[in-house]
Design an enzyme around this catalytic site. Sequence first.
Site, PDB file in Angstrom:
ATOM      1  N   GLY A 163       0.610  -1.026   0.016  1.00 46.82           N
ATOM      2  CA  GLY A 163      -0.239  -0.025  -0.479  1.00 46.82           C
ATOM      3  C   GLY A 163       0.857   1.392  -0.133  1.00 46.82           C
TER       4      GLY A 163
ATOM      5  N   TRP B  55       2.171   3.136   3.036  1.00 46.43           N
ATOM      6  CA  TRP B  55       2.999   3.188   3.117  1.00 46.43           C
ATOM      7  C   TRP B  55       3.935   2.025   2.817  1.00 46.43           C
ATOM      8  CZ3 TRP B  55       6.087   5.503   5.941  1.00 46.43           C
ATOM      9  CH2 TRP B  55       6.486   4.908   7.450  1.00 46.43           C
ATOM     10  N   GLY B  56       3.796   0.426   2.146  1.00 42.57           N
ATOM     11  CA  GLY B  56       4.491   0.233   2.146  1.00 42.57           C
ATOM     12  C   GLY B  56       5.104   0.534   0.778  1.00 42.57           C
TER      13      GLY B  56
ATOM     14  N   LYS C 292      -0.483   0.769  11.839  1.00 41.67           N
ATOM     15  CA  LYS C 292      -0.922   1.517  13.159  1.00 41.67           C
ATOM     16  C   LYS C 292      -2.285   0.669  13.284  1.00 41.67           C
ATOM     17  CE  LYS C 292       2.566   4.913  12.874  1.00 41.67           C
ATOM     18  NZ  LYS C 292       2.492   6.567  12.207  1.00 41.67           N
TER      19      LYS C 292
ATOM     20  N   LYS D  27      -3.032   7.557  20.516  1.00 45.38           N
ATOM     21  CA  LYS D  27      -2.634   8.684  20.452  1.00 45.38           C
ATOM     22  C   LYS D  27      -4.094   9.478  19.123  1.00 45.38           C
ATOM     23  CE  LYS D  27      -1.091   7.837  16.097  1.00 45.38           C
ATOM     24  NZ  LYS D  27      -0.194   7.698  14.984  1.00 45.38           N
TER      25      LYS D  27
ATOM     26  N   ARG E 162      -6.296  13.306  10.815  1.00 44.75           N
ATOM     27  CA  ARG E 162      -7.174  13.165   9.897  1.00 44.75           C
ATOM     28  C   ARG E 162      -8.549  12.757  11.710  1.00 44.75           C
ATOM     29  NH1 ARG E 162      -8.378   7.793   6.276  1.00 44.75           N
ATOM     30  NH2 ARG E 162      -7.725   6.391   8.567  1.00 44.75           N
ATOM     31  N   ASN E 163      -7.926  11.866  12.962  1.00 46.43           N
ATOM     32  CA  ASN E 163      -9.015  11.692  13.641  1.00 46.43           C
ATOM     33  C   ASN E 163      -9.119  13.009  14.157  1.00 46.43           C
ATOM     34  OD1 ASN E 163      -8.478   8.641  14.692  1.00 46.43           O
ATOM     35  ND2 ASN E 163      -6.600   8.726  13.938  1.00 46.43           N
TER      36      ASN E 163
END
Lengths: 349, 350
Positions: B13, B15-16, B121, B206, B270-271
């Site tokens: 993806g 990040w990968g 994550k 977090k 985005r949270n």
Amino acid sequence: MDLLNVCIIGSGNWATTIARNVGINVVNSQFMENKVNMYVYEEIIDGRKLTDIINTTHINVKYMPDYVLPSNVVAYDDVVTTARDADIIVFAIPPTFVSSCCKTLLGKIKPMAHAVSLIKGFERNDDGQILLISHLIMRQLKIPCSVLVGCNLAHEIAHNNFAEGTIGCRDQKYLRILSDLFKSETFRVVVTDDADCVEICATLRNIIAFGAGLADGLDFNENTKAGIIRRGFLETLQFVDVFYPGSRLATFFESCGISDLVTSCYANRNRRLAEAFVKTGRPLSELEHVLIPGHEPLGPVTSELINLMLKKKGLEEKFPLFTAIYRICTGAYPLSRLVETLRFAREDM
Amino acid sequence: MAEKVNVCIVGSGNWGSAIAKIVGANASALPEFEERVTMFVYEEMIDGKKLTEIINETHENVKYLKGHKLPPNVVAVPDLVEAAKNADILIFVVPHQFIPNFCKQLLGKIKPNAIAISLIKGFDKAEGGGIDLISHIITRHLKIPCAVLMGANLANEVAEGNFCETTIGCTDKKYGKVLRDLFQANHFRVVVVEDSDAVEVCGALKNIVACGAGFVDGLKLGDNTKAAVIRLGLMEMIRFVEVFYPGSKLSTFFESCGVADLITTCYGGRNRRVSEAFVTSGKTIEELEKEMLNGQKLQGPPTAEEVNYMLKNKGLEDKFPLFTAIHKICTNQLKPKDLIDCIRNHPEHM
């Protein structure tokens, strides 16, 4: 036991804000005298003395016009009258006035009085190094001086927004008293005995906020900025370890540490100053006056004094971020060195 | 590992692929690594062509990291076992829900002395409730040690070569160096700590704090209040680790995975953004996920829920008033404006 008498030296917005908490808290306490004296630098506002206005309307029209003080807070235009009966003397004046104020008070106050400094900033020692304001007060008045700092933008606290502060207390028996004196429903106070650490945190964060502002000015992304903040935090720890040894790690997790730093790096004047420095290319000396009038020392001058202390001990290289920010301020380093610093910073601190 | 260390990236993806740029470059530059790095790519057809073929011919993951060249020694492999069977280091970077299934496929097919590192994550729901750390799941299934890599790292920024820091949590000291060598780059600075659980838990918790920061933003309570929420959140993170993953060091929270990641998430993530909109729009989290995230799930609310389950089980809700309040706000048991009342008498202030 006699009731404790509290006075406040200063009438700016932070002094006025805290005067309300103090005014309310003394009335609710069985240990405190109800009347709180407040020293107000006399000014004439629309033909009236500011002290008269405060004592009749209970509003500091000059510095906190929307804010009503409790009627037990009484304004005086003379600092000796204000402080002579006080057991707790709260200092909330610009750092540059502390020395002369102490000279006026010396010998006129109770010998067992306890001072509390709410002052942000520092003075210069004769050798050019940083002199903490609480140390200055202790040296001049020969009484212990605690500090109250933290994440406190005066107007937000005045509006009763929830906020935290940290007290660095220098006398065990005042731990509880000071916390009861300043806190409110919306202003939560944690007391530690790590007074130097509390105060130096508040000083060093000016440098870090300036660094964060440089990152913003350079349009660095969030990750890089977080890296600068974190590195600054680590150097703060290390600085305290070298120059004010014996502090506890936990103190850095109080609001004087982490919260104050975060707020500064996202909302503070140092950050804005640095951003403007990058974006406009104008010299700092020019920008400081235009952009940031006021008394609080800013990142550049703080970094200069800190650098002096580091240089004396041959520690500049151990503090790569503080050193780089100082050199960027003086023009010795180009802006690009900021990230280089992070890249090669030693991690085994 | 006297012979050259063989590396496999499980996942391709965003990040990968970003991490493949770094890992690939390091594998070809450093003598300790086997140059060829395999990357397991879930096969998809892009304009009539296989994604693995596109990657192996053009060295670009056109689907997930467009505009970036992967090093040519990173080889896309569509078969998981084929990609992983010779690896000494397995880098897991897939959505967490795939992990149990992937591990089942890999069990018995990989080198017995291989090690894993999770870049994932998030966490899984433990049976019955609570948090199950991804690294623990991997270790349980594959019976190999699993380190973690977490920090203030947005994939695109890492791929762009923007400077950032990261933290590797690796319980076994002897793997610290090889892992650092594998991931360290000029713009990607790695610190290795032994507190693997704390590193991973920080990455999950977090997101809860970021929801709180978003509520404060939505309520327009100002910078002091936000900083107080972030600090109290950090204190609850530390306490949570103390209770549920004891033996961690306070200094781990100073690493990128702790303070830095928390700050970035509370100001930029985005949270935070969705939580702010939750307050200002009055819509539900699900509605906002649809509108603002194309239906992708926010990590904060489900994390808050699982954490709440763990706290409730131990009768500790009162000791974690911020986490508890955020969970209750996300599930409409509390109004956002009640947040501050819940933390006014925080244990930290006692």
